[in-house]
Write a protein that holds these residues in place. Structure first.
Motif, mmCIF file in Angstrom:
data_model
loop_
_atom_site.group_PDB
_atom_site.id
_atom_site.type_symbol
_atom_site.label_atom_id
_atom_site.label_comp_id
_atom_site.label_asym_id
_atom_site.label_seq_id
_atom_site.Cartn_x
_atom_site.Cartn_y
_atom_site.Cartn_z
ATOM 1 N N THR A 1 30.052 68.235 11.434
ATOM 2 C CA THR A 1 29.666 67.151 10.551
ATOM 3 C C THR A 1 30.869 66.249 10.335
ATOM 4 O O THR A 1 31.997 66.737 10.199
ATOM 5 N N GLY B 1 29.362 62.811 6.705
ATOM 6 C CA GLY B 1 28.214 63.695 6.548
ATOM 7 C C GLY B 1 27.275 63.730 7.736
ATOM 8 O O GLY B 1 26.393 64.580 7.805
ATOM 9 N N THR B 2 27.443 62.835 8.693
ATOM 10 C CA THR B 2 26.543 62.777 9.850
ATOM 11 C C THR B 2 26.807 63.939 10.801
ATOM 12 O O THR B 2 27.949 64.197 11.161
ATOM 13 N N PRO B 3 25.760 64.639 11.233
ATOM 14 C CA PRO B 3 25.966 65.708 12.217
ATOM 15 C C PRO B 3 26.183 65.123 13.610
ATOM 16 O O PRO B 3 25.568 64.113 13.974
ATOM 17 N N ASP C 1 25.389 61.928 19.558
ATOM 18 C CA ASP C 1 24.746 61.618 18.289
ATOM 19 C C ASP C 1 23.236 61.759 18.393
ATOM 20 O O ASP C 1 22.706 62.124 19.440
ATOM 21 N N ASN D 1 25.204 69.681 8.364
ATOM 22 C CA ASN D 1 24.147 68.812 7.865
ATOM 23 C C ASN D 1 23.147 68.574 8.981
ATOM 24 O O ASN D 1 23.466 68.743 10.161
ATOM 25 N N ILE E 1 19.619 65.831 10.109
ATOM 26 C CA ILE E 1 18.959 64.559 9.849
ATOM 27 C C ILE E 1 17.463 64.731 10.089
ATOM 28 O O ILE E 1 17.054 65.300 11.110
ATOM 29 N N LEU F 1 19.639 62.526 5.290
ATOM 30 C CA LEU F 1 20.641 63.548 5.562
ATOM 31 C C LEU F 1 20.443 64.711 4.598
ATOM 32 O O LEU F 1 20.325 64.508 3.389
ATOM 33 N N GLU G 1 21.747 68.887 3.718
ATOM 34 C CA GLU G 1 22.724 69.947 3.967
ATOM 35 C C GLU G 1 21.994 71.192 4.455
ATOM 36 O O GLU G 1 20.988 71.604 3.868
ATOM 37 N N HIS H 1 18.983 68.697 -0.550
ATOM 38 C CA HIS H 1 19.141 67.247 -0.658
ATOM 39 C C HIS H 1 20.364 66.972 -1.532
ATOM 40 O O HIS H 1 20.734 67.798 -2.369
ATOM 41 N N ARG H 2 20.967 65.822 -1.400
ATOM 42 C CA ARG H 2 22.157 65.505 -2.206
ATOM 43 C C ARG H 2 21.861 65.478 -3.699
ATOM 44 O O ARG H 2 22.763 65.592 -4.523
ATOM 45 N N GLY I 1 20.220 68.361 14.509
ATOM 46 C CA GLY I 1 21.529 68.844 14.074
ATOM 47 C C GLY I 1 21.665 70.350 14.116
ATOM 48 O O GLY I 1 22.608 70.911 13.608
#
Length: 147
Positions: A26, A51-53, A68, A86, A88, A115, A117, A131-132, A146
Motif C-alpha cells: 500500500t 493508501g492505494t494498493p 495498479d 488496503n 479497492i 478504499l 482496509e 471503512h475509514r 488488491g
C-alpha cells in the motif's frame, strides 16, 4: 535422457511460478510518484494517492515495479510503500455485510473506487474490511482489487 529431465525441470518451475501468491503493498503516508524507469531521473508517469494498493511485480534494489488497478506497470521507490493492506472496491453499490455470506445483513454500501482496509481474510471467498469511518464487515473477493 536429459530431455525428459529438462521438461520435468521446466514443469516444476512453471508450477512454482503459478503457485506464488500476489504480493500487494500500500502507498504509505505520502503519495507515491510512479516512473517509467527505476530512477528518479526517469520520466514521471503519475502520482498515486496514499493508501492505494499496488501489486509488486519485481523488486530491483531500492525500487519496485508495480501494477495498479488499471493494469498499468510503473516503477516506484520501495521506501514509499507500506506492508499495510488496503483494497479497492471494483463495482458500484457493493454491500458490505455483517457476516461472510450473501444472507448477512448489510452494514454499509461502498461504491466503485472506495478504499477499504483489509482486516483479515475469511473463508469461502470473503474478506473482512474496515471503512475509514470505522465500519467493518465482509466483502466478496470478486468485488475488490488488491488481494
Amino acid at each position: 535422457m536429459t530431455f525428459p529431465r529438462w521438461i520435468a525441470g521446466a514443469l516444476l518451475m512453471l508450477a512454482a511460478a503459478t503457485s506464488q501468491a500476489f504480493d500487494f503493498k500500500t502507498v504509505g503516508a505520502a503519495p507515491a510518484i510512479l516512473y517509467d524507469a527505476p530512477s528518479t531521473k526517469g520520466g514521471k508517469l503519475f502520482i498515486v494517492p496514499r493508501g492505494t494498493p499496488l501489486e509488486v511485480v519485481l523488486t530491483y534494489g531500492d525500487w519496485v515495479k508495480v501494477r495498479d488497478l488499471s493494469g498499468e506497470l510503473a516503477w516506484t521507490e520501495a521506501k514509499g510503500l507500506s506492508a499495510k493492506r488496503n483494497v479497492i472496491v471494483r463495482s458500484a453499490n457493493v454491500k458490505i455485510r455483517a457476516t461472510a455470506d450473501d444472507n448477512g445483513a448489510p452494514v454499509f454500501i461502498a461504491d466503485k473506487g472506495v478504499l477499504l482496509e483489509l482486516v483479515e481474510p475469511a473463508a469461502g471467498g470473503w474478506v473482512k474490511v474496515r471503512h475509514r469511518d470505522g465500519l467493518t464487515g465482509y466483502i466478496k473477493n470478486t468485488d475488490i482489487w488488491g488481494l
